[in-house]
Design a protein around this motif. Structure first.
Motif, PDB file in Angstrom:
ATOM      1  N   THR A 391       0.686  -1.124  -0.077  1.00 46.32           N
ATOM      2  CA  THR A 391       0.112   0.059  -0.144  1.00 46.32           C
ATOM      3  C   THR A 391       0.945   1.339  -0.006  1.00 46.32           C
ATOM      4  OG1 THR A 391      -1.725  -1.210   1.160  1.00 46.32           O
ATOM      5  CG2 THR A 391      -1.866   1.083   1.232  1.00 46.32           C
ATOM      6  N   LEU A 392       1.974   1.146   0.597  1.00 44.46           N
ATOM      7  CA  LEU A 392       3.007   2.162   0.953  1.00 44.46           C
ATOM      8  C   LEU A 392       4.003   2.625  -0.413  1.00 44.46           C
ATOM      9  CD1 LEU A 392       3.956   2.007   4.398  1.00 44.46           C
ATOM     10  CD2 LEU A 392       2.442   3.372   3.398  1.00 44.46           C
ATOM     11  N   GLY A 393       3.692   1.296  -1.468  1.00 42.71           N
ATOM     12  CA  GLY A 393       4.582   1.580  -2.724  1.00 42.71           C
ATOM     13  C   GLY A 393       5.746   0.721  -2.518  1.00 42.71           C
ATOM     14  N   GLY A 394       6.011  -0.260  -1.371  1.00 44.84           N
ATOM     15  CA  GLY A 394       6.827  -1.054  -1.454  1.00 44.84           C
ATOM     16  C   GLY A 394       6.547  -2.404  -1.426  1.00 44.84           C
ATOM     17  N   ASP A 395       7.394  -3.297  -0.633  1.00 39.61           N
ATOM     18  CA  ASP A 395       7.222  -4.777  -0.485  1.00 39.61           C
ATOM     19  C   ASP A 395       7.881  -5.392   0.371  1.00 39.61           C
ATOM     20  OD1 ASP A 395       6.123  -7.280  -1.399  1.00 39.61           O
ATOM     21  OD2 ASP A 395       6.573  -7.150  -3.363  1.00 39.61           O
ATOM     22  N   VAL A 396       7.525  -6.765   0.642  1.00 46.14           N
ATOM     23  CA  VAL A 396       8.286  -7.594   1.666  1.00 46.14           C
ATOM     24  C   VAL A 396       8.533  -8.688   0.974  1.00 46.14           C
ATOM     25  CG1 VAL A 396       7.936  -8.550   3.977  1.00 46.14           C
ATOM     26  CG2 VAL A 396       7.145  -6.475   3.553  1.00 46.14           C
ATOM     27  N   ASN A 397       9.696  -9.426   1.276  1.00 48.75           N
ATOM     28  CA  ASN A 397      10.096 -10.675   0.606  1.00 48.75           C
ATOM     29  C   ASN A 397      11.032 -11.454   1.503  1.00 48.75           C
ATOM     30  OD1 ASN A 397       8.871 -10.560  -2.357  1.00 48.75           O
ATOM     31  ND2 ASN A 397       9.731  -8.729  -2.274  1.00 48.75           N
ATOM     32  N   VAL A 398      11.147 -12.572   1.193  1.00 44.26           N
ATOM     33  CA  VAL A 398      12.292 -13.473   1.756  1.00 44.26           C
ATOM     34  C   VAL A 398      13.504 -13.571   0.993  1.00 44.26           C
ATOM     35  CG1 VAL A 398      12.917 -15.723   2.725  1.00 44.26           C
ATOM     36  CG2 VAL A 398      10.617 -14.904   3.073  1.00 44.26           C
ATOM     37  N   THR A 399      14.640 -12.766   1.131  1.00 44.31           N
ATOM     38  CA  THR A 399      15.836 -12.768   0.317  1.00 44.31           C
ATOM     39  C   THR A 399      16.863 -13.926   0.702  1.00 44.31           C
ATOM     40  OG1 THR A 399      16.734 -11.047   1.569  1.00 44.31           O
ATOM     41  CG2 THR A 399      15.269 -10.271  -0.295  1.00 44.31           C
ATOM     42  N   SER A 400      16.502 -14.598   1.960  1.00 36.83           N
ATOM     43  CA  SER A 400      17.521 -15.682   2.403  1.00 36.83           C
ATOM     44  C   SER A 400      16.642 -16.479   3.332  1.00 36.83           C
ATOM     45  CB  SER A 400      18.776 -15.263   2.814  1.00 36.83           C
ATOM     46  OG  SER A 400      19.495 -16.277   3.501  1.00 36.83           O
ATOM     47  N   PRO A 401      16.308 -17.692   2.715  1.00 39.33           N
ATOM     48  CA  PRO A 401      15.584 -18.652   3.840  1.00 39.33           C
ATOM     49  C   PRO A 401      16.285 -19.203   4.806  1.00 39.33           C
ATOM     50  CG  PRO A 401      16.263 -19.918   1.696  1.00 39.33           C
ATOM     51  CD  PRO A 401      16.665 -18.427   1.433  1.00 39.33           C
ATOM     52  N   HIS A 402      17.678 -19.312   4.887  1.00 44.25           N
ATOM     53  CA  HIS A 402      18.246 -19.949   6.019  1.00 44.25           C
ATOM     54  C   HIS A 402      19.926 -19.506   5.762  1.00 44.25           C
ATOM     55  CE1 HIS A 402      20.046 -22.951   3.055  1.00 44.25           C
ATOM     56  NE2 HIS A 402      18.713 -23.341   2.622  1.00 44.25           N
ATOM     57  N   GLY A 403      20.439 -19.277   6.959  1.00 48.11           N
ATOM     58  CA  GLY A 403      22.157 -19.084   7.109  1.00 48.11           C
ATOM     59  C   GLY A 403      22.540 -17.717   6.614  1.00 48.11           C
ATOM     60  N   PRO A 404      22.190 -16.663   7.018  1.00 48.99           N
ATOM     61  CA  PRO A 404      20.643 -16.542   7.798  1.00 48.99           C
ATOM     62  C   PRO A 404      19.320 -16.432   7.157  1.00 48.99           C
ATOM     63  CG  PRO A 404      21.653 -14.274   7.933  1.00 48.99           C
ATOM     64  CD  PRO A 404      22.634 -15.302   6.848  1.00 48.99           C
ATOM     65  N   THR A 405      18.488 -16.385   8.017  1.00 52.27           N
ATOM     66  CA  THR A 405      17.071 -16.179   7.458  1.00 52.27           C
ATOM     67  C   THR A 405      16.898 -14.682   7.480  1.00 52.27           C
ATOM     68  OG1 THR A 405      16.208 -18.120   8.452  1.00 52.27           O
ATOM     69  CG2 THR A 405      14.644 -16.223   7.685  1.00 52.27           C
ATOM     70  N   THR A 406      16.483 -14.077   6.169  1.00 56.36           N
ATOM     71  CA  THR A 406      16.440 -12.613   6.004  1.00 56.36           C
ATOM     72  C   THR A 406      15.164 -12.270   5.352  1.00 56.36           C
ATOM     73  OG1 THR A 406      18.916 -12.602   5.516  1.00 56.36           O
ATOM     74  CG2 THR A 406      17.619 -10.703   4.960  1.00 56.36           C
ATOM     75  N   PHE A 407      14.377 -11.176   5.948  1.00 56.12           N
ATOM     76  CA  PHE A 407      13.344 -10.776   5.542  1.00 56.12           C
ATOM     77  C   PHE A 407      13.790  -9.307   4.859  1.00 56.12           C
ATOM     78  CE2 PHE A 407      11.243 -14.200   7.613  1.00 56.12           C
ATOM     79  CZ  PHE A 407       9.954 -14.255   6.918  1.00 56.12           C
ATOM     80  N   THR A 408      13.331  -8.805   3.982  1.00 57.47           N
ATOM     81  CA  THR A 408      13.698  -7.544   3.411  1.00 57.47           C
ATOM     82  C   THR A 408      12.392  -6.622   3.161  1.00 57.47           C
ATOM     83  OG1 THR A 408      15.470  -8.328   2.293  1.00 57.47           O
ATOM     84  CG2 THR A 408      14.793  -6.170   1.303  1.00 57.47           C
ATOM     85  N   LEU A 409      12.459  -5.622   3.874  1.00 54.95           N
ATOM     86  CA  LEU A 409      11.348  -4.591   3.473  1.00 54.95           C
ATOM     87  C   LEU A 409      11.848  -3.556   2.699  1.00 54.95           C
ATOM     88  CD1 LEU A 409       8.560  -3.177   4.545  1.00 54.95           C
ATOM     89  CD2 LEU A 409       9.580  -2.462   6.324  1.00 54.95           C
ATOM     90  N   THR A 410      10.998  -3.315   1.536  1.00 54.82           N
ATOM     91  CA  THR A 410      11.385  -2.179   0.636  1.00 54.82           C
ATOM     92  C   THR A 410      10.351  -1.169   0.687  1.00 54.82           C
ATOM     93  OG1 THR A 410      12.410  -3.876  -0.802  1.00 54.82           O
ATOM     94  CG2 THR A 410      11.874  -1.540  -1.790  1.00 54.82           C
ATOM     95  N   LEU A 411      10.833  -0.015   0.966  1.00 52.84           N
ATOM     96  CA  LEU A 411       9.929   1.246   1.134  1.00 52.84           C
ATOM     97  C   LEU A 411      10.493   2.483   0.486  1.00 52.84           C
ATOM     98  CD1 LEU A 411       9.587   1.297   5.095  1.00 52.84           C
ATOM     99  CD2 LEU A 411       7.862   0.529   3.478  1.00 52.84           C
ATOM    100  N   PRO A 412       9.700   3.344  -0.019  1.00 50.69           N
ATOM    101  CA  PRO A 412      10.080   4.397  -1.000  1.00 50.69           C
ATOM    102  C   PRO A 412      10.964   5.416   0.163  1.00 50.69           C
ATOM    103  CG  PRO A 412       7.636   4.526  -0.721  1.00 50.69           C
ATOM    104  CD  PRO A 412       8.186   3.341  -0.139  1.00 50.69           C
ATOM    105  N   ARG A 413      11.745   6.111  -0.725  1.00 53.41           N
ATOM    106  CA  ARG A 413      12.618   7.099   0.083  1.00 53.41           C
ATOM    107  C   ARG A 413      12.244   8.468  -0.380  1.00 53.41           C
ATOM    108  NH1 ARG A 413      18.767   7.105  -1.818  1.00 53.41           N
ATOM    109  NH2 ARG A 413      18.508   9.225  -0.651  1.00 53.41           N
ATOM    110  N   SER A 414      12.560   9.634   0.413  1.00 51.44           N
ATOM    111  CA  SER A 414      12.518  10.796  -0.007  1.00 51.44           C
ATOM    112  C   SER A 414      13.270  11.290  -1.045  1.00 51.44           C
ATOM    113  CB  SER A 414      12.520  11.854   1.258  1.00 51.44           C
ATOM    114  OG  SER A 414      11.263  11.420   2.148  1.00 51.44           O
TER     115      SER A 414
END
Length: 414
Positions: A391-414
Protein backbone atom coordinates in the motif's frame (compact mmCIF):
# COMPACT_ATOMS: atom_id res chain seq x y z
CA UNK A 1 8.03 -22.24 -49.01
CA UNK A 2 10.28 -25.24 -48.33
CA UNK A 3 7.81 -27.54 -50.04
CA UNK A 4 7.63 -25.16 -53.01
CA UNK A 5 11.43 -24.97 -53.34
CA UNK A 6 11.79 -28.76 -53.13
CA UNK A 7 9.01 -29.30 -55.66
CA UNK A 8 10.45 -26.77 -58.11
CA UNK A 9 13.92 -28.28 -57.80
CA UNK A 10 12.58 -31.80 -58.43
CA UNK A 11 10.69 -30.60 -61.48
CA UNK A 12 13.73 -28.65 -62.69
CA UNK A 13 15.99 -31.69 -62.22
CA UNK A 14 13.56 -33.85 -64.18
CA UNK A 15 13.35 -31.30 -67.02
CA UNK A 16 17.14 -30.90 -67.09
CA UNK A 17 17.64 -34.64 -67.26
CA UNK A 18 15.04 -34.84 -70.02
CA UNK A 19 16.76 -32.09 -72.02
CA UNK A 20 20.15 -33.79 -71.70
CA UNK A 21 18.59 -37.09 -72.74
CA UNK A 22 16.93 -35.47 -75.78
CA UNK A 23 20.14 -33.73 -76.84
CA UNK A 24 22.16 -36.94 -76.60
CA UNK A 25 19.52 -38.92 -78.50
CA UNK A 26 19.38 -36.35 -81.29
CA UNK A 27 23.15 -36.32 -81.50
CA UNK A 28 23.33 -40.12 -81.50
CA UNK A 29 20.70 -40.35 -84.23
CA UNK A 30 22.46 -37.75 -86.36
CA UNK A 31 25.85 -39.46 -86.11
CA UNK A 32 24.46 -42.96 -86.58
CA UNK A 33 22.81 -41.89 -89.83
CA UNK A 34 26.20 -40.89 -91.27
CA UNK A 35 27.86 -44.25 -90.63
CA UNK A 36 28.34 -46.19 -93.91
CA UNK A 37 29.35 -49.84 -94.21
CA UNK A 38 31.46 -50.78 -97.26
CA UNK A 39 31.21 -54.09 -99.24
CA UNK A 40 34.31 -55.26 -97.44
CA UNK A 41 32.83 -54.37 -94.02
CA UNK A 42 34.81 -51.18 -93.62
CA UNK A 43 33.20 -48.30 -91.73
CA UNK A 44 33.17 -44.65 -92.70
CA UNK A 45 31.40 -41.64 -91.27
CA UNK A 46 30.42 -38.68 -93.36
CA UNK A 47 31.72 -35.30 -92.29
CA UNK A 48 29.24 -33.03 -90.49
CA UNK A 49 29.33 -29.26 -90.48
CA UNK A 50 28.71 -29.25 -86.73
CA UNK A 51 32.18 -29.58 -85.18
CA UNK A 52 30.72 -30.13 -81.70
CA UNK A 53 29.39 -33.47 -82.85
CA UNK A 54 32.87 -34.61 -83.96
CA UNK A 55 34.44 -33.27 -80.75
CA UNK A 56 32.03 -35.29 -78.61
CA UNK A 57 31.59 -38.45 -80.71
CA UNK A 58 33.30 -41.86 -80.82
CA UNK A 59 32.62 -44.55 -83.45
CA UNK A 60 33.65 -48.12 -82.72
CA UNK A 61 33.50 -51.22 -84.90
CA UNK A 62 31.40 -54.20 -83.86
CA UNK A 63 34.48 -55.80 -82.33
CA UNK A 64 35.20 -52.69 -80.20
CA UNK A 65 37.98 -51.21 -82.31
CA UNK A 66 38.01 -47.39 -82.49
CA UNK A 67 37.13 -46.10 -85.94
CA UNK A 68 36.88 -42.37 -85.21
CA UNK A 69 37.13 -40.30 -82.05
CA UNK A 70 38.22 -36.91 -80.71
CA UNK A 71 41.54 -36.21 -79.11
CA UNK A 72 40.51 -35.74 -75.49
CA UNK A 73 41.77 -36.70 -72.09
CA UNK A 74 42.42 -40.23 -71.01
CA UNK A 75 39.50 -40.32 -68.59
CA UNK A 76 36.92 -39.42 -71.25
CA UNK A 77 38.48 -41.85 -73.72
CA UNK A 78 38.41 -44.66 -71.14
CA UNK A 79 34.76 -43.96 -70.35
CA UNK A 80 33.85 -44.04 -74.06
CA UNK A 81 35.75 -47.32 -74.52
CA UNK A 82 33.79 -48.88 -71.66
CA UNK A 83 30.66 -48.39 -73.79
CA UNK A 84 32.16 -49.72 -77.09
CA UNK A 85 30.51 -53.15 -76.89
CA UNK A 86 26.92 -52.21 -75.91
CA UNK A 87 24.06 -53.76 -77.85
CA UNK A 88 21.35 -51.35 -76.72
CA UNK A 89 21.24 -47.67 -75.89
CA UNK A 90 23.09 -47.10 -72.62
CA UNK A 91 23.56 -43.86 -70.68
CA UNK A 92 26.38 -43.19 -68.24
CA UNK A 93 27.09 -40.03 -66.17
CA UNK A 94 30.71 -39.63 -65.19
CA UNK A 95 33.32 -36.87 -64.78
CA UNK A 96 30.62 -34.13 -64.92
CA UNK A 97 29.60 -35.39 -68.38
CA UNK A 98 26.79 -37.55 -69.68
CA UNK A 99 27.56 -40.36 -72.18
CA UNK A 100 25.04 -42.15 -74.44
CA UNK A 101 26.02 -45.19 -76.51
CA UNK A 102 23.93 -46.99 -79.10
CA UNK A 103 24.52 -49.73 -81.72
CA UNK A 104 24.30 -49.04 -85.48
CA UNK A 105 22.41 -51.84 -87.17
CA UNK A 106 22.36 -52.62 -90.88
CA UNK A 107 20.11 -55.43 -92.09
CA UNK A 108 19.53 -56.50 -88.51
CA UNK A 109 23.24 -56.84 -87.79
CA UNK A 110 25.29 -54.63 -85.44
CA UNK A 111 27.93 -53.01 -87.61
CA UNK A 112 29.17 -50.28 -85.25
CA UNK A 113 28.66 -48.57 -81.87
CA UNK A 114 28.39 -44.77 -81.59
CA UNK A 115 29.16 -43.02 -78.32
CA UNK A 116 28.26 -39.34 -77.76
CA UNK A 117 28.71 -37.11 -74.72
CA UNK A 118 27.53 -33.75 -73.43
CA UNK A 119 28.90 -31.65 -70.54
CA UNK A 120 26.65 -31.34 -67.45
CA UNK A 121 28.22 -28.12 -66.14
CA UNK A 122 25.89 -25.67 -67.99
CA UNK A 123 22.82 -27.51 -66.75
CA UNK A 124 24.14 -27.74 -63.17
CA UNK A 125 25.08 -24.07 -63.20
CA UNK A 126 21.56 -23.14 -64.32
CA UNK A 127 20.09 -25.39 -61.66
CA UNK A 128 22.27 -23.91 -58.89
CA UNK A 129 21.43 -20.35 -59.92
CA UNK A 130 17.75 -21.27 -59.93
CA UNK A 131 18.11 -22.82 -56.45
CA UNK A 132 19.79 -19.69 -55.08
CA UNK A 133 17.07 -17.54 -56.60
CA UNK A 134 14.35 -19.72 -55.08
CA UNK A 135 16.02 -19.64 -51.67
CA UNK A 136 16.30 -15.85 -51.82
CA UNK A 137 12.66 -15.62 -52.86
CA UNK A 138 11.62 -18.01 -50.07
CA UNK A 139 13.50 -16.00 -47.44
CA UNK A 140 12.06 -12.75 -48.75
CA UNK A 141 8.51 -14.04 -48.84
CA UNK A 142 8.78 -15.73 -45.44
CA UNK A 143 10.36 -12.68 -43.81
CA UNK A 144 7.85 -10.35 -45.42
CA UNK A 145 4.95 -12.55 -44.40
CA UNK A 146 6.23 -12.72 -40.82
CA UNK A 147 6.69 -8.94 -40.68
CA UNK A 148 3.21 -8.31 -42.10
CA UNK A 149 1.70 -10.84 -39.67
CA UNK A 150 3.51 -9.27 -36.71
CA UNK A 151 2.42 -5.77 -37.74
CA UNK A 152 -1.15 -6.92 -38.25
CA UNK A 153 -1.31 -8.73 -34.90
CA UNK A 154 0.25 -5.77 -33.09
CA UNK A 155 -2.15 -3.35 -34.73
CA UNK A 156 -5.09 -5.62 -33.97
CA UNK A 157 -4.14 -6.22 -30.34
CA UNK A 158 -3.14 -2.60 -29.68
CA UNK A 159 -6.63 -1.61 -28.47
CA UNK A 160 -6.73 -4.70 -26.22
CA UNK A 161 -3.44 -3.71 -24.58
CA UNK A 162 -4.67 -0.15 -24.14
CA UNK A 163 -7.92 -1.34 -22.56
CA UNK A 164 -6.03 -3.65 -20.22
CA UNK A 165 -3.75 -0.79 -19.11
CA UNK A 166 -6.75 1.47 -18.50
CA UNK A 167 -8.57 -1.23 -16.53
CA UNK A 168 -5.46 -1.84 -14.40
CA UNK A 169 -5.08 1.89 -13.71
CA UNK A 170 -8.77 2.29 -12.88
CA UNK A 171 -8.72 -0.69 -10.53
CA UNK A 172 -6.01 1.07 -8.49
CA UNK A 173 -7.02 4.73 -8.66
CA UNK A 174 -10.49 5.28 -10.10
CA UNK A 175 -13.00 2.51 -9.56
CA UNK A 176 -15.86 4.59 -10.95
CA UNK A 177 -14.52 4.87 -14.52
CA UNK A 178 -15.87 2.50 -17.19
CA UNK A 179 -15.39 1.80 -20.90
CA UNK A 180 -17.88 3.39 -23.29
CA UNK A 181 -19.27 0.41 -25.23
CA UNK A 182 -22.70 1.71 -26.20
CA UNK A 183 -21.87 2.06 -29.92
CA UNK A 184 -19.66 -1.02 -30.29
CA UNK A 185 -20.97 -4.48 -31.03
CA UNK A 186 -17.75 -6.19 -32.06
CA UNK A 187 -15.09 -8.14 -30.16
CA UNK A 188 -13.73 -4.98 -28.54
CA UNK A 189 -17.18 -3.95 -27.45
CA UNK A 190 -17.77 -7.32 -25.83
CA UNK A 191 -14.36 -7.14 -24.18
CA UNK A 192 -15.12 -3.67 -22.84
CA UNK A 193 -18.43 -4.85 -21.37
CA UNK A 194 -16.69 -7.82 -19.74
CA UNK A 195 -14.06 -5.54 -18.21
CA UNK A 196 -16.80 -3.21 -16.97
CA UNK A 197 -18.43 -6.13 -15.18
CA UNK A 198 -15.09 -7.09 -13.60
CA UNK A 199 -14.50 -3.49 -12.50
CA UNK A 200 -17.97 -3.42 -10.96
CA UNK A 201 -17.16 -6.54 -8.99
CA UNK A 202 -13.81 -5.17 -7.85
CA UNK A 203 -15.42 -1.92 -6.76
CA UNK A 204 -18.15 -3.80 -4.92
CA UNK A 205 -15.62 -6.01 -3.14
CA UNK A 206 -13.56 -2.99 -2.05
CA UNK A 207 -16.61 -1.13 -0.81
CA UNK A 208 -17.65 -4.19 1.18
CA UNK A 209 -14.15 -4.43 2.65
CA UNK A 210 -14.15 -0.76 3.57
CA UNK A 211 -17.53 -1.10 5.23
CA UNK A 212 -16.45 -4.19 7.17
CA UNK A 213 -13.22 -2.52 8.25
CA UNK A 214 -15.09 0.55 9.43
CA UNK A 215 -17.52 -1.56 11.44
CA UNK A 216 -14.72 -3.60 13.01
CA UNK A 217 -12.76 -0.45 13.85
CA UNK A 218 -15.81 1.04 15.55
CA UNK A 219 -16.48 -2.15 17.53
CA UNK A 220 -12.85 -2.36 18.64
CA UNK A 221 -12.42 1.29 19.56
CA UNK A 222 -15.29 1.25 22.07
CA UNK A 223 -13.83 -1.44 24.40
CA UNK A 224 -10.31 -0.06 23.91
CA UNK A 225 -11.47 3.36 25.06
CA UNK A 226 -13.10 1.78 28.09
CA UNK A 227 -9.96 -0.21 28.94
CA UNK A 228 -7.81 2.91 28.68
CA UNK A 229 -10.20 4.87 30.86
CA UNK A 230 -10.27 2.18 33.56
CA UNK A 231 -6.47 1.97 33.53
CA UNK A 232 -6.08 5.76 33.88
CA UNK A 233 -8.63 5.89 36.72
CA UNK A 234 -6.76 3.17 38.54
CA UNK A 235 -3.46 5.03 38.06
CA UNK A 236 -5.03 8.17 39.52
CA UNK A 237 -5.85 6.20 42.68
CA UNK A 238 -2.07 5.66 43.26
CA UNK A 239 -2.14 1.88 43.67
CA UNK A 240 1.64 1.58 44.01
CA UNK A 241 4.73 1.66 41.76
CA UNK A 242 4.50 -1.95 40.50
CA UNK A 243 0.81 -1.78 39.59
CA UNK A 244 1.22 1.70 38.13
CA UNK A 245 3.99 0.42 35.85
CA UNK A 246 1.78 -2.40 34.63
CA UNK A 247 -1.14 -0.05 34.05
CA UNK A 248 1.11 2.36 32.12
CA UNK A 249 2.06 -0.57 29.92
CA UNK A 250 -1.63 -1.36 29.37
CA UNK A 251 -2.29 2.25 28.34
CA UNK A 252 0.69 2.14 25.94
CA UNK A 253 -0.52 -1.09 24.39
CA UNK A 254 -4.06 0.30 24.02
CA UNK A 255 -2.67 3.40 22.31
CA UNK A 256 -0.58 1.23 20.02
CA UNK A 257 -3.61 -0.89 19.12
CA UNK A 258 -5.64 2.26 18.45
CA UNK A 259 -2.95 3.52 16.10
CA UNK A 260 -2.96 0.15 14.33
CA UNK A 261 -6.73 0.26 13.90
CA UNK A 262 -6.55 3.81 12.56
CA UNK A 263 -3.79 2.83 10.14
CA UNK A 264 -5.65 -0.20 8.81
CA UNK A 265 -8.80 1.86 8.43
CA UNK A 266 -6.86 4.48 6.44
CA UNK A 267 -5.48 1.76 4.18
CA UNK A 268 -8.94 0.31 3.56
CA UNK A 269 -10.26 3.77 2.69
CA UNK A 270 -7.19 4.76 0.64
CA UNK A 271 -6.65 7.61 3.07
CA UNK A 272 -3.13 6.82 4.23
CA UNK A 273 -1.63 10.01 5.59
CA UNK A 274 1.65 11.05 4.03
CA UNK A 275 2.37 14.24 5.95
CA UNK A 276 4.40 12.40 8.60
CA UNK A 277 7.91 11.19 7.80
CA UNK A 278 10.48 8.98 9.48
CA UNK A 279 13.96 7.65 8.87
CA UNK A 280 15.17 4.10 8.53
CA UNK A 281 17.04 4.06 11.85
CA UNK A 282 14.16 5.81 13.65
CA UNK A 283 11.76 3.22 12.25
CA UNK A 284 13.92 0.34 13.50
CA UNK A 285 14.31 1.95 16.94
CA UNK A 286 10.57 2.60 17.14
CA UNK A 287 9.83 -1.08 16.54
CA UNK A 288 12.57 -2.26 18.93
CA UNK A 289 11.28 0.01 21.70
CA UNK A 290 8.07 -2.01 21.82
CA UNK A 291 9.82 -5.37 21.89
CA UNK A 292 10.31 -7.04 25.30
CA UNK A 293 13.88 -7.81 26.25
CA UNK A 294 15.01 -11.36 25.50
CA UNK A 295 17.99 -12.40 27.61
CA UNK A 296 20.93 -13.75 25.66
CA UNK A 297 19.75 -12.37 22.29
CA UNK A 298 22.20 -10.08 20.55
CA UNK A 299 20.43 -7.34 18.53
CA UNK A 300 22.48 -5.19 16.14
CA UNK A 301 21.16 -2.20 14.17
CA UNK A 302 24.47 -0.51 13.37
CA UNK A 303 24.07 -1.27 9.65
CA UNK A 304 20.92 0.86 9.28
CA UNK A 305 21.43 4.27 7.63
CA UNK A 306 19.89 7.62 8.50
CA UNK A 307 17.80 7.81 5.32
CA UNK A 308 14.46 9.62 5.23
CA UNK A 309 11.47 7.55 4.17
CA UNK A 310 8.50 8.86 2.20
CA UNK A 311 5.92 6.94 4.25
CA UNK A 312 3.74 7.61 7.30
CA UNK A 313 5.51 6.54 10.50
CA UNK A 314 2.67 4.47 11.94
CA UNK A 315 2.17 2.55 8.70
CA UNK A 316 5.90 1.89 8.31
CA UNK A 317 5.91 0.53 11.87
CA UNK A 318 3.02 -1.78 11.00
CA UNK A 319 4.96 -3.06 7.99
CA UNK A 320 8.18 -3.74 9.93
CA UNK A 321 6.82 -4.92 13.29
CA UNK A 322 5.63 -8.41 12.16
CA UNK A 323 9.02 -9.05 10.51
CA UNK A 324 10.88 -8.11 13.69
CA UNK A 325 8.51 -10.17 15.83
CA UNK A 326 9.10 -13.14 13.57
CA UNK A 327 12.88 -12.71 13.86
CA UNK A 328 12.77 -12.43 17.66
CA UNK A 329 10.60 -15.54 17.86
CA UNK A 330 12.83 -17.80 15.76
CA UNK A 331 16.34 -16.42 16.38
CA UNK A 332 18.76 -18.56 18.38
CA UNK A 333 21.34 -15.99 19.44
CA UNK A 334 21.22 -12.90 17.22
CA UNK A 335 19.07 -10.55 15.14
CA UNK A 336 20.74 -8.11 12.76
CA UNK A 337 19.34 -5.06 10.94
CA UNK A 338 20.91 -3.78 7.74
CA UNK A 339 19.82 -1.21 5.14
CA UNK A 340 20.70 -0.82 1.47
CA UNK A 341 19.85 2.48 -0.21
CA UNK A 342 18.74 2.68 -3.84
CA UNK A 343 17.88 5.67 -6.01
CA UNK A 344 14.18 5.76 -5.09
CA UNK A 345 13.85 3.16 -2.34
CA UNK A 346 15.58 1.60 0.63
CA UNK A 347 15.78 -2.05 1.67
CA UNK A 348 15.62 -2.76 5.40
CA UNK A 349 16.85 -6.32 5.97
CA UNK A 350 16.12 -8.22 9.17
CA UNK A 351 18.25 -11.36 9.62
CA UNK A 352 18.18 -14.03 12.32
CA UNK A 353 20.11 -17.24 12.93
CA UNK A 354 17.03 -19.42 13.36
CA UNK A 355 16.22 -22.74 11.73
CA UNK A 356 15.18 -21.07 8.47
CA UNK A 357 12.16 -21.41 6.18
CA UNK A 358 11.24 -24.43 4.06
CA UNK A 359 11.27 -23.85 0.30
CA UNK A 360 7.56 -24.66 0.05
CA UNK A 361 6.73 -21.97 2.64
CA UNK A 362 8.51 -19.00 1.06
CA UNK A 363 5.29 -17.57 -0.41
CA UNK A 364 2.76 -19.42 1.74
CA UNK A 365 3.81 -17.53 4.89
CA UNK A 366 2.57 -14.30 3.30
CA UNK A 367 -0.98 -15.63 2.85
CA UNK A 368 -3.49 -14.85 5.59
CA UNK A 369 -3.92 -17.78 7.95
CA UNK A 370 -0.79 -19.56 6.68
CA UNK A 371 2.01 -20.31 9.12
CA UNK A 372 5.51 -21.53 8.56
CA UNK A 373 6.69 -24.88 9.85
CA UNK A 374 6.96 -24.77 13.64
CA UNK A 375 5.24 -21.38 13.96
CA UNK A 376 2.72 -20.90 16.77
CA UNK A 377 1.23 -17.62 15.49
CA UNK A 378 -2.09 -17.02 13.80
CA UNK A 379 -0.56 -16.54 10.38
CA UNK A 380 -1.67 -12.91 9.99
CA UNK A 381 1.40 -10.83 10.80
CA UNK A 382 3.48 -11.32 7.66
CA UNK A 383 0.41 -11.12 5.43
CA UNK A 384 -0.46 -7.77 7.02
CA UNK A 385 3.15 -6.63 6.72
CA UNK A 386 3.25 -7.27 2.98
CA UNK A 387 -0.16 -5.67 2.43
CA UNK A 388 0.81 -2.49 4.29
CA UNK A 389 4.17 -2.31 2.49
CA UNK A 390 2.56 -2.66 -0.93
CA UNK A 391 0.00 0.00 0.00
CA UNK A 392 2.93 2.32 0.70
CA UNK A 393 4.54 1.52 -2.66
CA UNK A 394 7.01 -1.06 -1.33
CA UNK A 395 7.09 -4.80 -0.70
CA UNK A 396 8.19 -7.56 1.68
CA UNK A 397 10.11 -10.64 0.53
CA UNK A 398 12.24 -13.45 1.86
CA UNK A 399 15.70 -12.79 0.40
CA UNK A 400 17.43 -15.64 2.27
CA UNK A 401 15.54 -18.70 3.59
CA UNK A 402 18.36 -19.82 5.91
CA UNK A 403 21.93 -19.18 6.96
CA UNK A 404 20.77 -16.54 8.01
CA UNK A 405 17.03 -16.16 7.46
CA UNK A 406 16.51 -12.67 5.98
CA UNK A 407 13.31 -10.71 5.37
CA UNK A 408 13.64 -7.53 3.28
CA UNK A 409 11.22 -4.62 3.65
CA UNK A 410 11.37 -2.25 0.68
CA UNK A 411 10.00 1.28 1.22
CA UNK A 412 10.09 4.44 -0.92
CA UNK A 413 12.57 7.09 0.16
CA UNK A 414 12.33 10.84 0.00
Amino acid sequence: MTAMVVTVMLVLSALTNKNIEARLRDQLTAVSSTVKVGPDGSLTALETPDDTIDDTTWIYAADGALVEGPRVGQRLTATAESLADVRKQTRLDRHERSFLAGPVRRNGKVEAVVVVEAPLEPYESTRNLTLLGLLALALTVTGGSAAIAAWTVKRTLGPVESMAAQARDWSEHDLESRFDTTAADDEFGRLGRTLNVLLDRVAGALRSEQQLTSELAHELRTPLTAIRGEAELTIMASPGPAITERLDRVVALVDRMSITITSLLAIARNEARIETRTTAIALVNEVLDHRPDRPGLNVSSDGVEEVELSVPTELAVRALAPIVENAFTHARTSVEFLSVTHERSIDIMVSDDGVGIAADDLEAIFRSGQRGTGSAGAGLGLALSRRVARTLGGDVNVTSPHGPTTFTLTLPRS
